[in-house]
Scaffold this active site. Structure first.
Site, PDB file in Angstrom:
ATOM      1  N   HIS A  79      73.519  71.179 -24.264  1.00 51.16           N
ATOM      2  CA  HIS A  79      71.969  71.892 -24.600  1.00 51.16           C
ATOM      3  C   HIS A  79      72.135  72.955 -25.016  1.00 51.16           C
ATOM      4  O   HIS A  79      73.184  74.041 -24.783  1.00 51.16           O
ATOM      5  CB  HIS A  79      71.171  71.978 -23.293  1.00 51.16           C
ATOM      6  CG  HIS A  79      69.718  72.164 -23.739  1.00 51.16           C
ATOM      7  ND1 HIS A  79      69.285  73.450 -23.929  1.00 51.16           N
ATOM      8  CD2 HIS A  79      68.453  71.581 -23.724  1.00 51.16           C
ATOM      9  CE1 HIS A  79      68.187  73.432 -24.255  1.00 51.16           C
ATOM     10  NE2 HIS A  79      67.684  72.261 -24.139  1.00 51.16           N
ATOM     11  N   GLU A 118      67.928  69.710 -31.957  1.00 47.05           N
ATOM     12  CA  GLU A 118      67.141  70.553 -31.532  1.00 47.05           C
ATOM     13  C   GLU A 118      67.481  71.916 -32.323  1.00 47.05           C
ATOM     14  O   GLU A 118      68.341  72.416 -31.988  1.00 47.05           O
ATOM     15  CB  GLU A 118      67.159  70.945 -29.907  1.00 47.05           C
ATOM     16  CG  GLU A 118      66.623  69.908 -29.344  1.00 47.05           C
ATOM     17  CD  GLU A 118      66.076  70.426 -28.028  1.00 47.05           C
ATOM     18  OE1 GLU A 118      65.413  70.090 -27.223  1.00 47.05           O
ATOM     19  OE2 GLU A 118      66.939  71.120 -27.238  1.00 47.05           O
TER      20      GLU A 118
HETATM   21  O1  G3P Z   1      65.390  70.553 -23.865  1.00 52.49           O
HETATM   22  C1  G3P Z   1      64.028  70.677 -24.748  1.00 52.49           C
HETATM   23  C2  G3P Z   1      63.925  71.965 -24.867  1.00 52.49           C
HETATM   24  O2  G3P Z   1      65.135  72.575 -25.402  1.00 52.49           O
HETATM   25  C3  G3P Z   1      62.591  72.191 -25.818  1.00 52.49           C
HETATM   26  O3  G3P Z   1      61.908  73.177 -25.447  1.00 52.49           O
HETATM   27  O4  G3P Z   1      60.089  74.176 -24.635  1.00 52.49           O
HETATM   28  O5  G3P Z   1      60.438  73.770 -27.297  1.00 52.49           O
HETATM   29  O6  G3P Z   1      59.777  72.122 -25.658  1.00 52.49           O
HETATM   30  P1  G3P Z   1      60.445  73.272 -25.879  1.00 52.49           P
END
Ligand code: G3P
Length: 214
Positions: A85, A133
């Site tokens: 992550h 991400e």
């Molecule tokens: O693991 C999911 C995360 O990093 C995304 O965070 O708060 O943007 O939904 P968020």
């Protein structure tokens, strides 16, 4: 669609979220799971919610003080684990070792990555899924599917070029059902999200909204 709710170290009640995950999962076609902190895994798994670890280390039984062993995570009731992550980055060799450790313990794996190039590298390590991400969008409430749709489509292509069997998820800023639908329209088979549920006043209502259009 697979919706994985990462609780990070937010000060939410993991059992309240887990019970909502379990119940909303039963009411919809979506697959919903929760990733609590390691010390909450066992109690969360006992609710009956699909439970994921946030991380395991690339180790085996032995002299590894302070590390998280995949077998212990599985014994606690976890079905899978996130790896690499953005908030728990690993070196390439350690991602490889952690995927192997998770597979040894029969844990499903999702390897996270920042961008499509990293997604290709992650897919080559043979996880069940990868998740793109963009770190700058995490926690912003601005969904990756809106701010940077190309990154999702390019990640889907990058993974398919390496291994068609590796699913692609996306995450960052996702908090509404429309965001989840948009992610699916871009080719993602699921989403990772955190603050939209973990920081919501009513996590159950937030989850219901997320899967309502699915
Ligand atoms: O693991 C999911 C995360 O990093 C995304 O965070 O708060 O943007 O939904 P968020």
């Amino acid at each position: 669609m697979f919706v994985l709710v990462n609780l990070k170290t937010y000060p939410c009640d993991p059992l309240e979220v887990a019970e909502a995950v379990r119940d909303v999962d039963d009411e919809t076609d979506a697959r919903i799971a929760v990733a609590p902190q390691a010390t909450h895994l066992e109690r969360v798994a006992e609710t009956g919610a699909e439970t994921w670890a946030q991380h395991v280390d690339p180790i085996d039984y032995g002299s590894n003080t302070g590390h998280t062993l995949a077998e212990t995570v599985a014994d606690a009731g976890a079905d899978g684990t996130l790896l690499n992550h953005s908030e728990q980055r690993l070196k390439l060799a350690d991602i490889d070792g952690a995927v192997q450790a998770a597979q040894r313990a029969d844990l499903e794996t999702i390897v996270c990555a920042n961008n499509p190039a990293q997604i290709g590298a992650a897919a080559a390590l043979g996880p069940d899924a990868v998740a793109v991400e963009p770190p700058e969008l995490i926690g912003t409430g601005t969904p990756v599917s809106q701010a940077d749709p190309d990154i999702v489509e390019d990640a889907v292509d990058a993974a398919a070029n390496v291994d068609d069997d590796v699913d692609v998820l996306c995450g960052a800023g996702i908090s509404t059902g429309d965001d989840v639908v948009a992610a699916g329209d871009l080719g993602a088979e699921g989403v990772l999200l955190a603050s939209g549920v973990a920081k919501a006043d009513d996590p159950r209502a937030a989850l219901e909204d997320l899967v309502e259009p699915l």
